[in-house]
Design a protein around this motif. Structure first.
Motif, PDB file in Angstrom:
ATOM      1  N   MET A 279       0.851  -1.194   0.000  1.00 29.72           N
ATOM      2  CA  MET A 279       0.000   0.000   0.000  1.00 29.72           C
ATOM      3  C   MET A 279       0.886   1.242   0.000  1.00 29.72           C
ATOM      4  O   MET A 279       1.756   1.399   0.814  1.00 29.72           O
ATOM      5  CB  MET A 279      -0.870  -0.035   1.252  1.00 29.72           C
ATOM      6  N   SER A 280       0.660   2.075  -0.943  1.00 22.94           N
ATOM      7  CA  SER A 280       1.544   3.223  -1.070  1.00 22.94           C
ATOM      8  C   SER A 280       1.149   4.315  -0.085  1.00 22.94           C
ATOM      9  O   SER A 280       0.000   4.414   0.348  1.00 22.94           O
ATOM     10  CB  SER A 280       1.467   3.766  -2.493  1.00 22.94           C
ATOM     11  N   ASP A 281       2.136   5.144   0.249  1.00 20.97           N
ATOM     12  CA  ASP A 281       1.849   6.284   1.119  1.00 20.97           C
ATOM     13  C   ASP A 281       0.852   7.225   0.464  1.00 20.97           C
ATOM     14  O   ASP A 281       0.021   7.829   1.125  1.00 20.97           O
ATOM     15  CB  ASP A 281       3.154   7.031   1.428  1.00 20.97           C
ATOM     16  N   GLU A 282       0.974   7.357  -0.857  1.00 20.66           N
ATOM     17  CA  GLU A 282       0.086   8.257  -1.585  1.00 20.66           C
ATOM     18  C   GLU A 282      -1.366   7.780  -1.482  1.00 20.66           C
ATOM     19  O   GLU A 282      -2.286   8.567  -1.264  1.00 20.66           O
ATOM     20  CB  GLU A 282       0.537   8.322  -3.055  1.00 20.66           C
ATOM     21  N   MET A 283      -1.549   6.472  -1.631  1.00 20.95           N
ATOM     22  CA  MET A 283      -2.900   5.909  -1.511  1.00 20.95           C
ATOM     23  C   MET A 283      -3.426   6.111  -0.097  1.00 20.95           C
ATOM     24  O   MET A 283      -4.589   6.455   0.107  1.00 20.95           O
ATOM     25  CB  MET A 283      -2.853   4.415  -1.860  1.00 20.95           C
ATOM     26  N   ASP A 284      -2.567   5.887   0.881  1.00 20.76           N
ATOM     27  CA  ASP A 284      -2.969   6.123   2.272  1.00 20.76           C
ATOM     28  C   ASP A 284      -3.421   7.563   2.466  1.00 20.76           C
ATOM     29  O   ASP A 284      -4.439   7.834   3.109  1.00 20.76           O
ATOM     30  CB  ASP A 284      -1.790   5.853   3.221  1.00 20.76           C
ATOM     31  N   ARG A 285      -2.645   8.478   1.926  1.00 21.21           N
ATOM     32  CA  ARG A 285      -2.967   9.905   2.089  1.00 21.21           C
ATOM     33  C   ARG A 285      -4.333  10.218   1.469  1.00 21.21           C
ATOM     34  O   ARG A 285      -5.157  10.917   2.051  1.00 21.21           O
ATOM     35  CB  ARG A 285      -1.878  10.755   1.430  1.00 21.21           C
ATOM     36  N   LYS A 286      -4.567   9.624   0.302  1.00 19.72           N
ATOM     37  CA  LYS A 286      -5.840   9.906  -0.373  1.00 19.72           C
ATOM     38  C   LYS A 286      -7.019   9.269   0.358  1.00 19.72           C
ATOM     39  O   LYS A 286      -8.107   9.837   0.408  1.00 19.72           O
ATOM     40  CB  LYS A 286      -5.764   9.426  -1.817  1.00 19.72           C
ATOM     41  N   MET A 287      -6.801   8.091   0.897  1.00 17.31           N
ATOM     42  CA  MET A 287      -7.873   7.456   1.676  1.00 17.31           C
ATOM     43  C   MET A 287      -8.189   8.298   2.909  1.00 17.31           C
ATOM     44  O   MET A 287      -9.343   8.468   3.293  1.00 17.31           O
ATOM     45  CB  MET A 287      -7.443   6.047   2.110  1.00 17.31           C
ATOM     46  N   ARG A 288      -7.127   8.792   3.522  1.00 15.12           N
ATOM     47  CA  ARG A 288      -7.312   9.631   4.715  1.00 15.12           C
ATOM     48  C   ARG A 288      -8.064  10.909   4.347  1.00 15.12           C
ATOM     49  O   ARG A 288      -8.961  11.351   5.057  1.00 15.12           O
ATOM     50  CB  ARG A 288      -5.937   9.938   5.317  1.00 15.12           C
ATOM     51  N   GLU A 289      -7.694  11.480   3.241  1.00 19.30           N
ATOM     52  CA  GLU A 289      -8.347  12.721   2.789  1.00 19.30           C
ATOM     53  C   GLU A 289      -9.814  12.456   2.466  1.00 19.30           C
ATOM     54  O   GLU A 289     -10.695  13.249   2.799  1.00 19.30           O
ATOM     55  CB  GLU A 289      -7.614  13.250   1.553  1.00 19.30           C
ATOM     56  N   LEU A 290     -10.079  11.296   1.835  1.00 21.20           N
ATOM     57  CA  LEU A 290     -11.466  10.949   1.501  1.00 21.20           C
ATOM     58  C   LEU A 290     -12.309  10.872   2.760  1.00 21.20           C
ATOM     59  O   LEU A 290     -13.412  11.426   2.830  1.00 21.20           O
ATOM     60  CB  LEU A 290     -11.488   9.605   0.764  1.00 21.20           C
ATOM     61  N   MET A 291     -11.781  10.179   3.781  1.00 29.63           N
ATOM     62  CA  MET A 291     -12.545  10.066   5.027  1.00 29.63           C
ATOM     63  C   MET A 291     -12.675  11.427   5.712  1.00 29.63           C
ATOM     64  O   MET A 291     -13.694  11.734   6.320  1.00 29.63           O
ATOM     65  CB  MET A 291     -11.857   9.061   5.965  1.00 29.63           C
ATOM     66  N   GLY A 292     -11.632  12.242   5.601  1.00 33.83           N
ATOM     67  CA  GLY A 292     -11.701  13.584   6.184  1.00 33.83           C
ATOM     68  C   GLY A 292     -12.817  14.399   5.553  1.00 33.83           C
ATOM     69  O   GLY A 292     -13.591  15.071   6.246  1.00 33.83           O
ATOM     70  N   ARG A 293     -12.924  14.294   4.231  1.00 32.16           N
ATOM     71  CA  ARG A 293     -13.984  15.041   3.534  1.00 32.16           C
ATOM     72  C   ARG A 293     -15.357  14.476   3.871  1.00 32.16           C
ATOM     73  O   ARG A 293     -16.351  15.185   3.938  1.00 32.16           O
ATOM     74  CB  ARG A 293     -13.738  15.007   2.031  1.00 32.16           C
ATOM     75  N   MET A 294     -15.402  13.167   4.086  1.00 35.17           N
ATOM     76  CA  MET A 294     -16.670  12.537   4.483  1.00 35.17           C
ATOM     77  C   MET A 294     -17.091  13.062   5.864  1.00 35.17           C
ATOM     78  O   MET A 294     -18.246  13.441   6.074  1.00 35.17           O
ATOM     79  CB  MET A 294     -16.468  11.020   4.526  1.00 35.17           C
ATOM     80  N   VAL A 295     -16.140  13.074   6.778  1.00 38.27           N
ATOM     81  CA  VAL A 295     -16.452  13.510   8.146  1.00 38.27           C
ATOM     82  C   VAL A 295     -16.793  15.001   8.172  1.00 38.27           C
ATOM     83  O   VAL A 295     -17.608  15.442   8.996  1.00 38.27           O
ATOM     84  CB  VAL A 295     -15.262  13.194   9.086  1.00 38.27           C
ATOM     85  N   ASP A 296     -16.203  15.769   7.260  1.00 37.03           N
ATOM     86  CA  ASP A 296     -16.537  17.194   7.194  1.00 37.03           C
ATOM     87  C   ASP A 296     -18.027  17.423   6.952  1.00 37.03           C
ATOM     88  O   ASP A 296     -18.563  18.471   7.269  1.00 37.03           O
ATOM     89  CB  ASP A 296     -15.739  17.875   6.073  1.00 37.03           C
ATOM     90  N   MET A 297     -18.667  16.440   6.362  1.00 35.85           N
ATOM     91  CA  MET A 297     -20.105  16.586   6.065  1.00 35.85           C
ATOM     92  C   MET A 297     -20.981  16.136   7.236  1.00 35.85           C
ATOM     93  O   MET A 297     -22.207  16.187   7.144  1.00 35.85           O
ATOM     94  CB  MET A 297     -20.460  15.742   4.829  1.00 35.85           C
ATOM     95  N   ALA A 298     -20.347  15.658   8.298  1.00 36.32           N
ATOM     96  CA  ALA A 298     -21.143  15.118   9.414  1.00 36.32           C
ATOM     97  C   ALA A 298     -22.063  16.185   9.989  1.00 36.32           C
ATOM     98  O   ALA A 298     -21.643  17.316  10.239  1.00 36.32           O
ATOM     99  CB  ALA A 298     -20.216  14.585  10.503  1.00 36.32           C
ATOM    100  N   PRO A 299     -23.325  15.841  10.178  1.00 33.34           N
ATOM    101  CA  PRO A 299     -24.260  16.805  10.795  1.00 33.34           C
ATOM    102  C   PRO A 299     -24.022  16.903  12.299  1.00 33.34           C
ATOM    103  O   PRO A 299     -23.222  16.157  12.861  1.00 33.34           O
ATOM    104  CB  PRO A 299     -25.618  16.170  10.496  1.00 33.34           C
ATOM    105  N   GLU A 300     -24.729  17.810  12.917  1.00 32.23           N
ATOM    106  CA  GLU A 300     -24.709  17.895  14.378  1.00 32.23           C
ATOM    107  C   GLU A 300     -25.253  16.591  14.959  1.00 32.23           C
ATOM    108  O   GLU A 300     -26.148  15.975  14.373  1.00 32.23           O
ATOM    109  CB  GLU A 300     -25.615  19.039  14.840  1.00 32.23           C
ATOM    110  N   ALA A 301     -24.718  16.215  16.089  1.00 30.94           N
ATOM    111  CA  ALA A 301     -25.245  15.014  16.738  1.00 30.94           C
ATOM    112  C   ALA A 301     -26.707  15.246  17.115  1.00 30.94           C
ATOM    113  O   ALA A 301     -27.070  16.345  17.538  1.00 30.94           O
ATOM    114  CB  ALA A 301     -24.429  14.689  17.980  1.00 30.94           C
ATOM    115  N   PRO A 302     -27.544  14.228  16.931  1.00 33.45           N
ATOM    116  CA  PRO A 302     -28.961  14.409  17.296  1.00 33.45           C
ATOM    117  C   PRO A 302     -29.118  14.539  18.806  1.00 33.45           C
ATOM    118  O   PRO A 302     -28.276  14.048  19.562  1.00 33.45           O
ATOM    119  CB  PRO A 302     -29.608  13.116  16.780  1.00 33.45           C
ATOM    120  N   PRO A 303     -30.205  15.203  19.237  1.00 38.60           N
ATOM    121  CA  PRO A 303     -30.422  15.321  20.684  1.00 38.60           C
ATOM    122  C   PRO A 303     -30.785  13.965  21.294  1.00 38.60           C
ATOM    123  O   PRO A 303     -31.177  13.042  20.583  1.00 38.60           O
ATOM    124  CB  PRO A 303     -31.587  16.296  20.784  1.00 38.60           C
TER     125      PRO A 303
END
Lengths: 350, 156
Positions: free
Chosen positions: A1-25
């Motif tokens: 597994m390349s470092d570049e692929m790791d970086r992109k996977m990490r970035e993908l998850m980061g962008r996914m988490v950026d869309m996370a809504p507020e936690a429900p009450p």
């Protein structure tokens, strides 16, 4: 597994988490029941006192219910009827179905016991354990380690006597309370170093899921008496670093399987330099290299060795050590055998 | 059965972990349904017969979120993606939606998403990912390998 692929996977998850809504009450319909305590950072004396209170709170109702001396303390921590006894049945404890799970147990590598040499060391081994559904993984791991019929991989052994058993485990987050039977207090029967090694086997195995956690020992639900040949007092919280200097200057904390990509641990070695060799099933060295420890000479630091799984042949082994500045010879050699199973788990049954 | 009791009730426990569980659920089912998954998972966990016997409740909640997300099914994210592509601006959720990311993640199974999230976002080791998901380390590695293969063309 390349470092570049790791970086992109990490970035993908980061962008996914950026869309996370507020936690429900907290919904009204949620049922309120009392939850287990989540303790703050452990302060040894307080934690032990707290554990003692928990034990008392558990034991007292059981005694009042008429369990008497036949009470299985396991029932007070998690519903853990010990299969080899009938004590838990006497108390009417509900038996939950067993749940299999991968666990890591720590065996002992005795001097010269490895086919390719080795020094006294703890060696992590991945295997399959089982515990009642919902019970802490530490219980499954300890039950596996302490199983009367456990057969360690080649070159390894357990220094813990056969009659030592775990009765229950409470995972309090920062502190794991491990309830043992009376035989535990006799220690390893091999002297002080063996007694400490036995404690280390238990502590490292109990904290496999949370290496930062502390371990409090109880014996049959009570504060334990003196332990081992020298009467070690157990009235404290033991963590992985408690006996760090007692066994080996290199401690590996990740088991090795055919698909491993990293081997991690801690070491206190000359010039922060940890060496390793990968050997195939025939004992031939297929890779030899070194890596740096996070702390220099005279202190403990973590290390991570990145390995190519293609070199990890089932039946082979990985040796981690440091080279003595006096003669260049390998010192504190930890030899980790590689299992032959595809899933990387050792079968520890006879 | 005697239960160890303490000071933290379900509401306190929920407040402590709701944000991280919502992030996890977002990684599994996307932002549209993450809150529903968290709510359903917590209700399921809190009302479980065994809940009062669970020692590591955080780990249990993670497993329940994954279980509920599995039931939720991935087609829901695909449906939501179609909706968002045809949506009017006012019907788009308040948080900014990254359609490219959702389309990429939608190529993965929920189990693969969980393995990727826990590995690359939470930086957990394979052992810990396996524990969090309630599967073997080998399964985690297989999920990761397949996820990398599926995403390989998009990410390289």
């Amino acid at each position: 597994m390349s470092d570049e692929m790791d970086r992109k996977m990490r970035e993908l998850m980061g962008r996914m988490v950026d869309m996370a809504p507020e936690a429900p009450p907290f919904p009204e319909e949620m049922v309120t029941v009392v939850a287990a305590p989540r303790r703050q950072a452990p302060r040894p004396a307080l934690v032990f006192a707290g554990a003692a209170l928990v034990v008392l709170a558990i034991a007292l109702p059981l005694l009042l219910l008429g369990g008497g001396t036949g009470v299985d303390p396991a029932a007070s921590t998690v519903p853990v009827p010990i299969p080899s006894t009938t004590a838990s049945e006497d108390t009417g404890t509900t038996t939950l179905p067993e749940e299999a799970m991968p666990v890591t147990v720590y065996f002992f590598q005795a001097p010269g016991n490895s086919p390719t040499g080795g020094d006294p060391a703890l060696v992590p081994v991945a295997t399959s354990g089982a515990a009642p559904a919902g019970a802490p993984e530490a219980l499954a791991a300890l039950r596996t380690l302490l199983g009367p019929l456990v057969v360690p991989p080649p070159g390894l052994e357990t220094i813990i006597p056969d009659d030592v058993a775990v009765l229950g485990v409470v995972d309090g987050g920062d502190t794991i309370t491990v309830d043992m039977n009376q035989a535990f207090l006799a220690g390893s029967g091999t002297g002080l170093l063996g007694d400490i090694t036995m404690l280390n086997q238990l502590i490292y195995t109990a904290t496999q899921g949370n290496p930062e956690a502390g371990v409090v020992f109880t014996v049959e639900g009570q504060a334990p008496g003196p332990y081992g040949s020298e009467g070690i007092l157990l009235d404290t919280v033991f963590a992985r670093d408690y006996y760090l200097d007692s066994v080996n200057s290199v401690i590996v904390t990740t088991p090795v399987g055919p698909e491993s990509t990293e081997i991690s641990g801690v070491a206190n070695v000359f010039e922060a330099n940890v060496a390793y060799e990968i050997r195939d099933a025939a004992g031939e060295v297929v890779e030899s290299h070194f890596t740096m420890v996070a702390c220099g000479s005279g202190c403990w630091g973590s290390f991570t060795i990145e390995v190519d799984p293609a070199l990890l042949e089932p039946g082979g082994e990985v040796r981690v050590f440091w080279n003595s500045p006096e003669d260049g010879e390998p010192s504190d050699v930890v030899t980790i055998p590689i299992p032959e199973s595809e899933d990387g788990l050792w079968d520890l049954t006879p | 059965m005697i239960t160890v009791t303490g000071v933290m009730n379900n509401e306190e426990l929920y407040r402590l972990h709701a944000t991280e569980l919502t992030r996890y659920a977002t990684g599994l089912v996307g932002p549209f349904d993450a809150t529903d998954v968290v709510t359903d998972a917590c209700i399921k966990a809190f009302e479980s017969r065994n809940w009062h016997e669970v020692s590591n409740r955080r780990a249990y909640l993670y497993k329940t979120v994954l279980s509920v997300a599995n039931d939720h099914h991935r087609r829901s994210m695909a449906r939501r993606l179609r909706e968002i592509k045809t949506a009017t601006p006012e019907s788009v959720p308040a948080q900014e939606i990254d359609v490219d990311v959702l389309e990429a993640v939608n190529r993965l199974s929920v189990q693969q998403r969980a393995a990727v999230y826990l590995t690359y976002w939470e930086d957990l080791t394979p052992d810990h990912v396996a524990e969090r998901m309630g599967v073997s380390v080998g399964s985690v590695k297989r999920h990761l390998a397949r996820a990398r293969k599926r995403l390989g063309e998009l990410l390289t």
